[in-house]
Design an enzyme around this catalytic site. Sequence first.
Site, PDB file in Angstrom:
ATOM      1  N   PHE A 127     -17.887  10.476  13.913  1.00 14.78           N
ATOM      2  CA  PHE A 127     -18.007  11.928  13.837  1.00 14.78           C
ATOM      3  C   PHE A 127     -18.715  12.247  12.526  1.00 14.78           C
ATOM      4  CE2 PHE A 127     -15.401  16.077  14.683  1.00 14.78           C
ATOM      5  CZ  PHE A 127     -16.575  16.718  15.038  1.00 14.78           C
ATOM      6  N   THR A 140     -13.078   3.425  -0.459  1.00 12.18           N
ATOM      7  CA  THR A 140     -13.588   4.117   0.716  1.00 12.18           C
ATOM      8  C   THR A 140     -13.371   5.605   0.495  1.00 12.18           C
ATOM      9  OG1 THR A 140     -11.471   4.087   1.896  1.00 12.18           O
ATOM     10  CG2 THR A 140     -12.926   2.174   2.215  1.00 12.18           C
ATOM     11  N   LYS A 159       1.297   3.789   9.646  1.00  7.89           N
ATOM     12  CA  LYS A 159       0.890   2.391   9.780  1.00  7.89           C
ATOM     13  C   LYS A 159       1.949   1.581  10.524  1.00  7.89           C
ATOM     14  CE  LYS A 159      -3.028   2.795   7.589  1.00  7.89           C
ATOM     15  NZ  LYS A 159      -4.294   2.768   8.358  1.00  7.89           N
ATOM     16  N   THR A 210     -18.878   4.051   8.503  1.00  7.68           N
ATOM     17  CA  THR A 210     -18.693   3.789   7.072  1.00  7.68           C
ATOM     18  C   THR A 210     -17.604   2.728   6.905  1.00  7.68           C
ATOM     19  OG1 THR A 210     -17.016   5.540   6.837  1.00  7.68           O
ATOM     20  CG2 THR A 210     -19.297   6.155   6.383  1.00  7.68           C
ATOM     21  N   TYR A 215       2.405   5.151  -0.559  1.00  6.93           N
ATOM     22  CA  TYR A 215       1.619   4.604   0.541  1.00  6.93           C
ATOM     23  C   TYR A 215       2.532   3.967   1.598  1.00  6.93           C
ATOM     24  CZ  TYR A 215      -2.380   2.993   3.120  1.00  6.93           C
ATOM     25  OH  TYR A 215      -3.301   2.818   4.122  1.00  6.93           O
TER      26      TYR A 215
END
Length: 395
Positions: A73, A274, A243, A50, A234
């Site tokens: 998965f 997403t 990150k 995806t 974030y």
Amino acid sequence: MIIEPRMRGFICLTSHPKGCEQNVKNQIEYVKSKGPIDGAKKVLIIGASTGFGLASRISSAFGCNAATIGVFFEKPPQVNKTASPGWYNSASLEVEATKAGLYAKSVNGDAFSDEIKRQTLDLIKADLGQIDLIIYSLASPVRMHPKSGVLHRSSLKPIGKTFTNKTVDFHTGNVTQVSIDAANQDDIDNTVTVMGGEDWAMWIEALKAENLLANGAKTIAYSYIGPSLTEAVYRKGTIGRAKDHLEATAFEITESLKLLNGQAYVSVNKALVTQASSAIPVIPLYISLLYKLMKEEGIHEGCIEQIQRLYADRVFTGKEIPLDENGRIRIDDWEMRDDIQEKIAILWEKATTENLSQIGDLAGYKQDFLNLFGFGFEGVDYLADVSEMVQVPSI
């Protein structure tokens, strides 16, 4: 069966096989329309079913004419129960690749596990010999550590103090305030373990140990920075720590690949709809404002446009890859343009339930969210009786 979207929070519980097939075909046609890319020819995509991972597989196969192995998965279908969308995406990808005379096989299972790594290495060894590009695009909320056996769960939390700001329920359009409690050290450590660079490095070491990396092999992991509006939850929150770890790992991997003339990169990508981003408070509101502005400027991109541009304009130009001051590829350059961010900051202060449909692109957000699960595509008869029992040919 006739398949309709059934929602629970930021997840759709159903997916449409024909819609997912159309999604893959649309992305393939886009990549083909942009012309061939002189890039990698044997590509492993970890997290391939995806979003950016799927776009990477399509760009590799139909842009670079590459053989691809995808690791993911996903839940296969059961009678009267649809598969997860990535299963149908991967089935369609393999079918279209085969039609085009391209090698494409898939491995379904926990990419964090030693077992799936072993299965993937054996497949590479048997079929491809060596890999020249590894894309790392996992977006799992949990990780069973293969060495300790401990199950780690990531969290979406600020660090230092409670975060309060606007968010939107993209199903209803209601703009509200959201408060998220600050993370403790366990939250930070677990998130880094799940979403940091350790597993990426484990994959590269496993490939290197068995001589499955070609000379000059590249590996790319995906990251995000975003604007000051979202940084507390974030980039300066638990995900940001992960990150940071991912980006530091790129330098460690590059050092480990010196004898192969290999290189590891982190690509900082654009904010997009997403399954992962839909779960992060504040992000849906930011994206709806961002989409409106970028579409007006003619610079809006989805996952496939982002990755095709990453390949064509950054990674496979025949020249040295341009990097920022921290050694990262920046393909979020259009999102982070000063004029775009200045306008979003103004709109953010104005955004309410009543005006969001005018100043933002909530309809576009909803459309993209439905598209993730195979719904809302032109040319698909959603009232038709379709079989949910679609198989991925190589599995």
